[in-house]
Structure formats: structure tokens, C-alpha cells
Design an enzyme around this catalytic site. Structure first.
Site, PDB file in Angstrom:
ATOM      1  N   ASP A 104       0.869  -1.172   0.000  1.00  0.00           N
ATOM      2  CA  ASP A 104       0.000   0.000   0.000  1.00  0.00           C
ATOM      3  C   ASP A 104       0.910   1.227   0.000  1.00  0.00           C
ATOM      4  OD1 ASP A 104      -2.928   1.017   1.975  1.00  0.00           O
ATOM      5  OD2 ASP A 104      -2.072   1.718   0.080  1.00  0.00           O
ATOM      6  N   ASP A 277      -7.882  -7.153   1.486  1.00  0.00           N
ATOM      7  CA  ASP A 277      -6.883  -7.225   2.561  1.00  0.00           C
ATOM      8  C   ASP A 277      -7.525  -6.643   3.809  1.00  0.00           C
ATOM      9  OD1 ASP A 277      -6.387  -4.162   1.916  1.00  0.00           O
ATOM     10  OD2 ASP A 277      -5.403  -4.637   3.828  1.00  0.00           O
ATOM     11  N   CYS A 315     -12.504 -27.431  10.363  1.00  0.00           N
ATOM     12  CA  CYS A 315     -11.421 -26.585   9.850  1.00  0.00           C
ATOM     13  C   CYS A 315     -10.151 -27.419   9.666  1.00  0.00           C
ATOM     14  CB  CYS A 315     -11.161 -25.437  10.830  1.00  0.00           C
ATOM     15  SG  CYS A 315      -9.806 -24.350  10.340  1.00  0.00           S
ATOM     16  N   CYS A 317      -7.098 -26.285   9.559  1.00  0.00           N
ATOM     17  CA  CYS A 317      -5.878 -25.551   9.925  1.00  0.00           C
ATOM     18  C   CYS A 317      -5.102 -26.297  11.001  1.00  0.00           C
ATOM     19  CB  CYS A 317      -6.228 -24.128  10.386  1.00  0.00           C
ATOM     20  SG  CYS A 317      -6.597 -23.974  12.142  1.00  0.00           S
ATOM     21  N   CYS A 320      -6.757 -26.229  14.528  1.00  0.00           N
ATOM     22  CA  CYS A 320      -7.950 -27.069  14.702  1.00  0.00           C
ATOM     23  C   CYS A 320      -7.656 -28.549  14.545  1.00  0.00           C
ATOM     24  CB  CYS A 320      -9.032 -26.655  13.704  1.00  0.00           C
ATOM     25  SG  CYS A 320      -9.642 -24.990  14.033  1.00  0.00           S
ATOM     26  N   HIS A 346      -5.458 -19.926  12.667  1.00  0.00           N
ATOM     27  CA  HIS A 346      -6.843 -20.307  12.384  1.00  0.00           C
ATOM     28  C   HIS A 346      -7.575 -19.216  11.597  1.00  0.00           C
ATOM     29  CE1 HIS A 346     -10.961 -21.622  12.650  1.00  0.00           C
ATOM     30  NE2 HIS A 346     -11.252 -20.401  13.065  1.00  0.00           N
TER      31      HIS A 346
HETATM   32  N1  LIG Z   1      -3.935   3.788  -0.026  1.00  0.00           N
HETATM   33  C1  LIG Z   1      -5.109   3.505   0.599  1.00  0.00           C
HETATM   34  N2  LIG Z   1      -5.178   2.518   1.503  1.00  0.00           N
HETATM   35  C2  LIG Z   1      -6.355   2.253   2.152  1.00  0.00           C
HETATM   36  C3  LIG Z   1      -6.401   1.284   3.163  1.00  0.00           C
HETATM   37  C4  LIG Z   1      -7.606   1.077   3.842  1.00  0.00           C
HETATM   38  N3  LIG Z   1      -7.912   0.271   4.914  1.00  0.00           N
HETATM   39  C5  LIG Z   1      -9.213   0.537   5.171  1.00  0.00           C
HETATM   40  N4  LIG Z   1      -9.914   0.018   6.163  1.00  0.00           N
HETATM   41  C6  LIG Z   1      -9.296  -0.771   7.200  1.00  0.00           C
HETATM   42  C7  LIG Z   1     -10.229  -0.646   8.341  1.00  0.00           C
HETATM   43  C8  LIG Z   1      -9.805  -1.467   9.506  1.00  0.00           C
HETATM   44  C9  LIG Z   1      -8.854  -0.963  10.388  1.00  0.00           C
HETATM   45  C10 LIG Z   1      -8.516  -1.726  11.519  1.00  0.00           C
HETATM   46  C11 LIG Z   1      -9.155  -2.947  11.738  1.00  0.00           C
HETATM   47  C12 LIG Z   1      -8.820  -3.747  12.948  1.00  0.00           C
HETATM   48  O1  LIG Z   1      -7.908  -3.316  13.704  1.00  0.00           O
HETATM   49  O2  LIG Z   1      -9.455  -4.812  13.134  1.00  0.00           O
HETATM   50  C13 LIG Z   1     -10.098  -3.444  10.830  1.00  0.00           C
HETATM   51  C14 LIG Z   1     -10.436  -2.680   9.705  1.00  0.00           C
HETATM   52  N5  LIG Z   1      -9.750   1.430   4.312  1.00  0.00           N
HETATM   53  C15 LIG Z   1      -8.762   1.807   3.486  1.00  0.00           C
HETATM   54  C16 LIG Z   1      -8.732   2.755   2.471  1.00  0.00           C
HETATM   55  C17 LIG Z   1      -7.515   2.996   1.819  1.00  0.00           C
HETATM   56  C18 LIG Z   1      -7.411   4.034   0.812  1.00  0.00           C
HETATM   57  O3  LIG Z   1      -8.378   4.745   0.490  1.00  0.00           O
HETATM   58  N6  LIG Z   1      -6.203   4.259   0.246  1.00  0.00           N
HETATM   59 ZN   LIG Z   2      -8.880 -23.710  12.285  1.00  0.00          ZN
END
Ligand SMILES: Nc1nc2cc3nc(NCCc4ccc(C(=O)O)cc4)[nH]c3cc2c(=O)[nH]1
Ligand SMILES: [Zn+2]
Length: 380
Positions: A104, A277, A315, A317, A320, A346
Site C-alpha cells: 500500500d 486485505d 477446519c 488448519c 484445529c 486459524h
Molecule cells: N492507499 C489507501 N489505503 C487504504 C487502506 C484502507 N484500509 C481501510 N480500512 C481498514 C479498516 C480497519 C482498520 C482496523 C481494523 C482492525 O484493527 O481490526 C479493521 C479494519 N480502508 C482503506 C482505504 C484505503 C485508501 O483509500 N487508500
Molecule cells: Zn482452524
């Protein structure tokens, strides 16, 4: 059956060999060509922010079926520096991963991690979350950093518009992200590496369409869909997908950034998303929460103290196949690192296997019933 051959376009290695449309949904099963292999989609990419997927080894990632993993330019630029990684032979060599890597661009972390940021046409100034030093990222710097890292797929430098955002702010930011995408394209000179643009537009249908059309006219080999999974209600995310995905070329990969849970994956695949991701599976694993087809299972809860069944009997994995909930709960309560490793293994296996099951359902033309059955038993 819709198949898309990928015309040999410049600098393109993330070629989309075949997309199979299923039913009236936009779901498709494709194959992504990269210098490190040909990979099946839909796919989930485990997040390895600092050149490691926390608590698991490259060998374990390979065993569980990981194909492409994600790393973050923002973090590696600040520490250890991308020139150092280049000197080490690039990210694949540095972390001993011979599968695919996507980096990214920093366009999210700068706005979410770097305090006191200032955005201008040139780029984004921010303070490092590590040592508070003043830093600056621009399309040119972010692309150079990603060429140093040597990922197979890199992302244009963009602004992830916060949620909520005023229309006027979203409009100006989205237009700037398109100009940054063009600058990213001009700065990208490394052959054998695919540069994806990132669609923005906030939660505004018209801005999403403008962003997608403008970026498609710049002709990228693949497209990220950004600015989502930023706290908006899920129906709003799906509405933005409905507006955006149909405008993206059918024979190119679509990557929904930062998404994460199986209910969102199955909906996004229906709209035609190929790649995902999210840190969710690895992050919640470290808090002792396991992902299952019925929802979350907090292994740390007292209810599992004498539960000698695995997290999920169906599962495949390592966790599991060999360990019980009682044992994993014991490790988590005792702060034993192996406990976090087992929940992480997991959760990653669960999501990787879930995308495999979606691909099979699409190829067998039964994706819509697969989606119905899954959502009926999954509690969010
Ligand atoms: N360059 C670029 N990268 C991104 C990465 C991102 N990641 C997200 N969301 C992730 C949300 C997120 C954050 C933390 C957790 C957790 O800790 O569990 C889960 C989900 N939205 C996103 C939007 C963008 C974007 O516009 N541009
Ligand atoms: Zn598992």
C-alpha cells in the site's frame, strides 16, 4: 462464460487471464499473473505491515494457502527505510517470501497514523508515529519507495477521504487523488511491477463515478477501491461498490482495500471484487477471538475452559487439527505467545479457505446460493 484475455499492455504483469461471470451477480473467478506466480481470485491478502504477518512464518503462510501478502510503504519507509530493503535484495528476499507481495502506498496510514498532517497539492506532511520527526510523502516519493521494496503490485499515492466528509472536500480531494495517480504513473519506471490506481469519491455516488471514469481513462493494470471501510455503514459501502465496480474494466483486477470479514467479502464478490486485505483476522486473533462460519468465538471466555473440541471441527488448519479450545484458552490466559500464533493461524486459514470456497462456487455456477446459505448462518 465470459473470458477476458489480457492484451500485453505496458508494464503490466498483473494480467487478468480469465474472469468467469456467474449468474446475474458480478461475481467472477479469475487468475492474476505476477512475477511471483499466477494466483486465483477471489483472494484474501494477509497483512504483513512491517514485513511480517504478525505471529506466523512465511512457511506457515504458504501451508495455509496464502498467495499474495500486503506490506505498508508508510511503515517500511519510516523503519528500516526502503533503501535498506532494496540493499537487502528487496522485500521478497528480506522477509523470505516467494509468493506475491502488494504494497500500500501510505495514502491511508499517513491520514490515520501520522498526527498533525498537512496536505497540499505537492503531497502530505506528517509526523512519524515512531519518533515524531517531520516527514513528507508525495506520489513521487511513495512510488520510489515502492520500487525500492520491489512488490509485484504497488498502489498509487492517494488520500483516503475521512468519513464523514463534506461534499466539497470530497470533490477536491478526489480530483487531487486523480492528479496524484497521474504523477504516480509518470514516476513509475520499474518494469515487471504493476501499478494500481485507487478510486476515491467519499460516499458520494457522482464523485465515485467521476473518480472511476477518470482513473480508467489513465489506463492502469488494476484498480483499488479506497475510501471505504472507514466507519461507514455497510449498506453505504455496498452502494458505493454498486456505483463504482461496473465502471471498471472487466478484464482487470478490482481490489477492495481494508475489508475484512466474511459477510463483507461475500457481498463485495457479488459486486465483482477480486482482491481483499484487512488486519481484522490477525488483530482480533491477538485478542483471543477466532473467526468461524457462524461468527466470532472468543476462545478466552471461561465457557471454553473445559471445552476439549477444536475451535472448528471442520477446519483444516494446524490449530484445529491438533489443539482444543481449552488448550488455546489456557495459553491465551497465560500470555503464552503460542496461543496468539494458533488463533492467528486459524483466522487466516478461515478467510483464505473462505475465498477458495467462493471461487469454487463461482466456477460451479452456484455462487448466489452459496452466498445465501453463508449469510443465513453467519451472525455479524
Ligand atoms: N492507499 C489507501 N489505503 C487504504 C487502506 C484502507 N484500509 C481501510 N480500512 C481498514 C479498516 C480497519 C482498520 C482496523 C481494523 C482492525 O484493527 O481490526 C479493521 C479494519 N480502508 C482503506 C482505504 C484505503 C485508501 O483509500 N487508500
Ligand atoms: Zn482452524
Amino acid at each position: 462464460m465470459l473470458t477476458c484475455a489480457f492484451a500485453g499492455q505496458k508494464k503490466v504483469l498483473a494480467a487478468y487471464e480469465e474472469a468467469v461471470k456467474c449468474g446475474y451477480s458480478g461475481a467472477r473467478a479469475g487468475r492474476l499473473h505476477t512475477p511471483h506466480g499466477v494466483f486465483d481470485t477471489p483472494m484474501f491478502m494477509p497483512v504483513g505491515t512491517q514485513a511480517t504477518v504478525k505471529a506466523v512464518s512465511p512457511r506457515e503462510l504458504k501451508e495455509m494457502g496464502a498467495q499474495i501478502i500486503l506490506s505498508n510503504t508508510y511503515h517500511l519507509y519510516l523503519r528500516p527505510g526502503t533503501e535498506l530493503v532494496a540493499e537487502a535484495g528487496g522485500l521478497h528476499r528480506f522477509m523470505d517470501w516467494d509468493g506475491g507481495i502488494l504494497t500500500d502506498s501510505g495514502g491511508f496510514q499517513v491520514f490515520s497514523l501520522g498526527p498533525l498532517r498537512k496536505i497540499t497539492e505537492e503531497g502530505a506532511a506528517f509526523r512519524s508515529h515512531i519518533d515524531g520527526s517531520t516527514q513528507f510523502l508525495s506520489p513521487e516519493i511513495a512510488i520510489k519507495a515502492q520500487m525500492n521494496l520491489g512488490a509485484d503490485i504497488i498502489m498509487a499515492f492517494d488520500e483516503c477521504i475521512p468519513y464523514p466528509a463534506e461534499y466539497q472536500y470530497a470533490k477536491l480531494s478526489t480530483e487531487r487523488t486523480t492528479r496524484w495517480a497521474e504523477r504516480s504513473q509518470k514516476a513509475h519506471t520499474r518494469s515487471g511491477q504493476a501499478l494500481f490506481a485507487i478510486v476515491q469519491g467519499g460516499m458520494y455516488q457522482d464523485l465515485r463515478r467521476v473518480s472511476a471514469n477518470d482513473l480508467v481513462s489513465l489506463d492502469f493494470p488494476g484498480y483499488g477501491i479506497g475510501g471505504l471501510s472507514v466507519g461507514e455503514p455497510k449498506p453505504v459501502m455496498y452502494e458505493m461498490l454498486e456505483q463504482t465496480v461496473p465502471l471498471l474494466p472487466e478484464n482487470k483486477p478490482r481490489y477492495l482495500m481494508g475489508v475484512g470479514t466474511p459477510d463483507c467479502l461475500v457481498e463485495a464478490v457479488r459486486y465483482g471484487i477480486d482482491m481483499f486485505d484487512c488486519v481484522f483476522p490477525t488483530r482480533v486473533a491477538r485478542n483471543g477471538t477466532a473467526m468461524t462460519k457462524s461468527g466470532r468465538l472468543v476462545v478466552k471466555n471461561a465457557a471454553y475452559a473445559k471445552d476439549f473440541l477444536p475451535i472448528d471441527e471442520n477446519c483444516g488448519c494446524y490449530a484445529c487439527q491438533n489443539f482444543s479450545r481449552a488448550y488455546i484458552r489456557h495459553l491465551l490466559k497465560a500470555d503464552e505467545i503460542f496461543g496468539l500464533r494458533l488463533t492467528t493461524i486459524h483466522n487466516l486459514y478461515f478467510l483464505l479457505d473462505f475465498t477458495k470456497k467462493m471461487r469454487q462456487a463461482i466456477l460451479e455456477d452456484r455462487f448466489l446460493s452459496f452466498r445465501e446459505e453463508f449469510l443465513a448462518q453467519y451472525c455479524k
